[in-house]
Design a protein around this motif. Sequence first.
Motif, PDB file in Angstrom:
ATOM      1  N   SER A  14       0.484  -1.195  -0.128  1.00 10.33           N
ATOM      2  CA  SER A  14       0.026   0.305  -0.325  1.00 10.33           C
ATOM      3  C   SER A  14       1.201   1.138   0.373  1.00 10.33           C
ATOM      4  O   SER A  14       1.715   1.371   0.726  1.00 10.33           O
ATOM      5  N   ALA A  16       0.916   5.322   1.547  1.00 10.61           N
ATOM      6  CA  ALA A  16      -0.257   6.399   2.422  1.00 10.61           C
ATOM      7  C   ALA A  16      -0.166   7.305   1.655  1.00 10.61           C
ATOM      8  O   ALA A  16       0.706   7.864   0.846  1.00 10.61           O
ATOM      9  N   THR A  25      -4.960   4.887   2.753  1.00 10.00           N
ATOM     10  CA  THR A  25      -4.148   4.033   1.808  1.00 10.00           C
ATOM     11  C   THR A  25      -4.546   3.644   0.476  1.00 10.00           C
ATOM     12  O   THR A  25      -5.666   3.614   0.838  1.00 10.00           O
TER      13      THR A  25
END
Length: 93
Positions: A14, A16, A25
């Motif tokens: 992911s 952020a 995210t």
Amino acid sequence: MFKTNEYFDGNVVSIAFKNQEGSATVGVMEIGEYEFGTSSTEYMTVISGSILAKLPGETEFKEYLPNQTFIVESNKKFQVKIAEQTAYLCFYK
């Protein structure tokens, strides 16, 4: 600046970011089964693919498709099953 996170030996990745809606995210999950824990309430929306999720207090998995969202309260654990590579967006409240 963006922060990249990797979990489960790189099978969940992911990025952020923060904007006017808050911390979030955007990420991808490889085929597999995973258990996550929350530190804040999470609003997870499927972007592409699908997520089978077993949420806290539930006894069965439920399928979430693109543009569908599920919510997990803070300090809870939930399980997901991923049958195809899947993308998601998660906001933290």
